[in-house]
Design a protein around this motif. Structure first.
Motif, mmCIF file in Angstrom:
data_model
loop_
_atom_site.group_PDB
_atom_site.id
_atom_site.type_symbol
_atom_site.label_atom_id
_atom_site.label_comp_id
_atom_site.label_asym_id
_atom_site.label_seq_id
_atom_site.Cartn_x
_atom_site.Cartn_y
_atom_site.Cartn_z
ATOM 1 N N SER A 172 72.111 -5.110 47.925
ATOM 2 C CA SER A 172 72.132 -6.171 46.923
ATOM 3 C C SER A 172 73.497 -6.838 46.842
ATOM 4 O O SER A 172 74.519 -6.252 47.193
ATOM 5 C CB SER A 172 71.759 -5.616 45.545
ATOM 6 O OG SER A 172 72.755 -4.715 45.079
ATOM 7 N N THR A 174 75.511 -9.296 43.840
ATOM 8 C CA THR A 174 75.429 -9.756 42.456
ATOM 9 C C THR A 174 76.452 -10.849 42.204
ATOM 10 O O THR A 174 77.620 -10.713 42.577
ATOM 11 C CB THR A 174 75.663 -8.599 41.471
ATOM 12 O OG1 THR A 174 74.645 -7.601 41.688
ATOM 13 C CG2 THR A 174 75.589 -9.080 40.033
ATOM 14 N N GLY A 178 73.109 -12.796 38.193
ATOM 15 C CA GLY A 178 72.072 -12.892 39.217
ATOM 16 C C GLY A 178 72.232 -11.848 40.302
ATOM 17 O O GLY A 178 73.340 -11.618 40.792
ATOM 18 N N THR A 179 71.137 -11.209 40.690
ATOM 19 C CA THR A 179 71.155 -10.214 41.762
ATOM 20 C C THR A 179 70.158 -10.601 42.839
ATOM 21 O O THR A 179 69.009 -10.956 42.538
ATOM 22 C CB THR A 179 70.811 -8.815 41.220
ATOM 23 O OG1 THR A 179 71.804 -8.420 40.258
ATOM 24 C CG2 THR A 179 70.785 -7.781 42.347
ATOM 25 N N ILE A 180 70.606 -10.540 44.081
ATOM 26 C CA ILE A 180 69.737 -10.839 45.216
ATOM 27 C C ILE A 180 69.709 -9.616 46.127
ATOM 28 O O ILE A 180 70.747 -9.032 46.426
ATOM 29 C CB ILE A 180 70.223 -12.103 45.965
ATOM 30 C CG1 ILE A 180 69.259 -12.477 47.079
ATOM 31 C CG2 ILE A 180 71.647 -11.948 46.495
ATOM 32 C CD1 ILE A 180 69.530 -13.867 47.673
ATOM 33 N N TRP A 181 68.493 -9.204 46.509
ATOM 34 C CA TRP A 181 68.299 -8.038 47.356
ATOM 35 C C TRP A 181 67.839 -8.470 48.755
ATOM 36 O O TRP A 181 67.048 -9.394 48.893
ATOM 37 C CB TRP A 181 67.230 -7.121 46.769
ATOM 38 C CG TRP A 181 67.610 -6.419 45.508
ATOM 39 C CD1 TRP A 181 67.434 -6.875 44.224
ATOM 40 C CD2 TRP A 181 68.214 -5.128 45.393
ATOM 41 N NE1 TRP A 181 67.892 -5.950 43.317
ATOM 42 C CE2 TRP A 181 68.372 -4.850 44.008
ATOM 43 C CE3 TRP A 181 68.632 -4.164 46.316
ATOM 44 C CZ2 TRP A 181 68.926 -3.660 43.538
ATOM 45 C CZ3 TRP A 181 69.183 -2.982 45.840
ATOM 46 C CH2 TRP A 181 69.334 -2.744 44.479
ATOM 47 N N PHE A 241 65.569 -2.172 40.943
ATOM 48 C CA PHE A 241 65.016 -3.524 41.026
ATOM 49 C C PHE A 241 64.488 -3.983 39.669
ATOM 50 O O PHE A 241 63.816 -3.230 38.959
ATOM 51 C CB PHE A 241 63.883 -3.571 42.051
ATOM 52 C CG PHE A 241 64.347 -3.669 43.477
ATOM 53 C CD1 PHE A 241 64.086 -4.804 44.225
ATOM 54 C CD2 PHE A 241 65.042 -2.624 44.071
ATOM 55 C CE1 PHE A 241 64.505 -4.900 45.538
ATOM 56 C CE2 PHE A 241 65.463 -2.705 45.384
ATOM 57 C CZ PHE A 241 65.199 -3.847 46.123
ATOM 58 N N GLN A 242 64.798 -5.220 39.331
ATOM 59 C CA GLN A 242 64.334 -5.829 38.093
ATOM 60 C C GLN A 242 63.434 -7.027 38.422
ATOM 61 O O GLN A 242 63.582 -7.650 39.472
ATOM 62 C CB GLN A 242 65.519 -6.281 37.241
ATOM 63 C CG GLN A 242 66.482 -5.163 36.853
ATOM 64 C CD GLN A 242 65.810 -4.091 36.019
ATOM 65 O OE1 GLN A 242 65.027 -4.397 35.116
ATOM 66 N NE2 GLN A 242 66.102 -2.829 36.311
ATOM 67 N N GLU A 244 63.439 -9.997 37.433
ATOM 68 C CA GLU A 244 64.160 -11.262 37.605
ATOM 69 C C GLU A 244 65.028 -11.290 38.860
ATOM 70 O O GLU A 244 65.586 -12.332 39.225
ATOM 71 C CB GLU A 244 65.031 -11.546 36.379
ATOM 72 C CG GLU A 244 66.148 -10.540 36.147
ATOM 73 C CD GLU A 244 65.733 -9.362 35.290
ATOM 74 O OE1 GLU A 244 66.620 -8.663 34.777
ATOM 75 O OE2 GLU A 244 64.507 -9.144 35.133
ATOM 76 N N ASP A 245 65.156 -10.147 39.549
ATOM 77 C CA ASP A 245 65.952 -10.115 40.774
ATOM 78 C C ASP A 245 65.257 -10.891 41.898
ATOM 79 O O ASP A 245 64.022 -10.982 41.936
ATOM 80 C CB ASP A 245 66.186 -8.670 41.234
ATOM 81 C CG ASP A 245 67.088 -7.889 40.299
ATOM 82 O OD1 ASP A 245 67.722 -8.527 39.429
ATOM 83 O OD2 ASP A 245 67.156 -6.660 40.443
ATOM 84 N N GLN A 247 64.234 -11.098 45.756
ATOM 85 C CA GLN A 247 64.014 -10.214 46.896
ATOM 86 C C GLN A 247 63.819 -11.054 48.165
ATOM 87 O O GLN A 247 62.894 -11.861 48.241
ATOM 88 C CB GLN A 247 62.804 -9.316 46.668
ATOM 89 C CG GLN A 247 62.959 -8.355 45.505
ATOM 90 C CD GLN A 247 61.783 -7.411 45.346
ATOM 91 O OE1 GLN A 247 61.200 -6.958 46.331
ATOM 92 N NE2 GLN A 247 61.432 -7.099 44.106
#
Length: 363
Positions: A172, A174, A178-181, A241-242, A244-245, A247
């Motif tokens: 991930s 951040t 905001g978090t992007i995986w 994982f949330q 709102e994340d 993926q």
């Protein structure tokens, strides 16, 4: 009275023959010029790298991830596009990007890394770089005795030393809130409990004959221990994982709508780590069809047959409603057999920028 012999009796035939020769010669010259133009045009097209820039609408994109950009590369197959990949450098120019994603088959014959390392050297050292192996790359882990105690193959170690993450678990980034995986596709179907049981069993079997372990056994043991640690980390990461994340799914071979629907059924509705939460799938594999007819498309793809639909092999499509971008690739895939090289198919790198704003491309 005898008829007077016409000394020009054969003249018309001679004129016709000369005219026929001129026509044939003209046709041959035109054909020769056409062949030359074909090869010249194809050489220019197939050796000039193309940069495709596109914006993709992600409706739930966190504000802090607005403008996040992904440089997507695939299927280099060890190609050298100019000295030290000068053609790729020219295509990129001063382009900026948030991360680099490579969706496999970037190595050359016999897992040669030189051209790929030259390509990686073009990128800022601090930019995150993610790699998943393709079918011609082979496994990144080496379970046979080799020149070091590393669990990785030589090519994987060289890439890691160059700052590349061999992606075998979710990673991930951040930015603010905001978090992007970035997730390898196979993790969505990975049965953690079953695989852990298998690896533990194999490890226990080795422990029972510890006194007779060979160098290959020791290498295999290191890989098993690595895999057990990896499974535990995947389990922990899944729980982070949330909804709102964002993926981003990485796969070498593009996913079909049927397969994506099966994943939706396979996964738990309560689980956030699931394909249905994917914002984008990145794939490669087909090299854009390798041989293409202008304005028509690919001639033949081994897995799909003659003249397949373009949306199956390159560009943006929406299988089962999820955006999937298939890279046209950079090199030539040996799986095409006699159809080696690229014909009217420019090597392509893609810059995908995520946005909350409505775009025509993002649909």
């Amino acid at each position: 009275m005898s008829r007077r012999k016409n000394k020009y009796i054969f003249a018309p035939d001679k004129r016709y023959r000369e005219y026929g020769h001129r026509v044939r010669n003209t046709v041959l010259v035109v054909l020769a010029l056409a062949v030359v133009l074909f090869f010249v045009a194809n050489f220019i097209i197939s050796h000039q790298v193309k940069l495709v820039s596109m914006k993709l609408t992600v409706l739930n994109l966190p504000e802090d991830l607005e403008g996040y950009s992904i440089l997507h590369l695939s299927d280099l197959h060890g190609a050298e596009l100019g000295q030290q990949q000068a053609a790729i450098a020219a295509a990129l120019g001063q382009t900026r990007y948030s991360c680099v994603v490579m969706t496999g088959d970037m190595l050359g014959e016999n897992q040669e890394t030189g051209p790929l390392l030259d390509l990686i050297a073009l990128m800022p050292a601090e930019t995150p770089k993610y790699y998943i192996p393709g079918d011609t790359d082979g496994d990144a882990l080496d379970s046979w005795a080799h020149g070091s105690l590393s669990v990785y193959t030589e090519w994987a170690d060289l890439l890691r030393a160059a700052g590349v993450t061999i992606l075998d678990r979710p990673v991930s980034e951040t930015r603010g809130k905001g978090t992007i995986w970035f997730v390898p596709e196979e993790l969505y179907t990975l049965d953690l409990d079953r695989m852990k049981e298998i690896y533990q069993g194999q490890l226990a079997e080795m422990s029972r004959k510890a006194t007779g372990l060979t160098a290959d056994d020791a290498a295999r043991r290191r890989v098993l221990e690595y895999e057990l640690v990896r499974l535990d980390e995947i389990r922990t990461l899944r729980e982070q994982f949330q909804p709102e994340d964002i993926q981003i799914v990485l796969t070498h071979t593009p996913l079909t709508a049927e397969y994506i629907r099966e994943l939706a059924v396979w996964g738990s509705k309560e689980e956030t780590f699931a394909m249905r939460y994917a914002s984008l799938i990145l794939a490669g594999h087909y090299n854009g069809g390798q041989w293409r007819i202008p304005w028509k498309g690919a001639v033949y793809v081994p897995e799909l047959g003659w003249f397949p639909d373009d949306e199956l092999i390159s560009g943006l499509s929406f299988p089962d409603g999820i955006p999937q971008y298939i890279s046209p690739g950079l090199g030539s895939d040996p799986h095409y057999g006699n159809m080696s090289g690229r014909i009217f198919n420019p090597p392509t790198v893609t810059l995908i920028t995520l946005t909350r704003k409505s775009t025509r491309q993002g649909g």
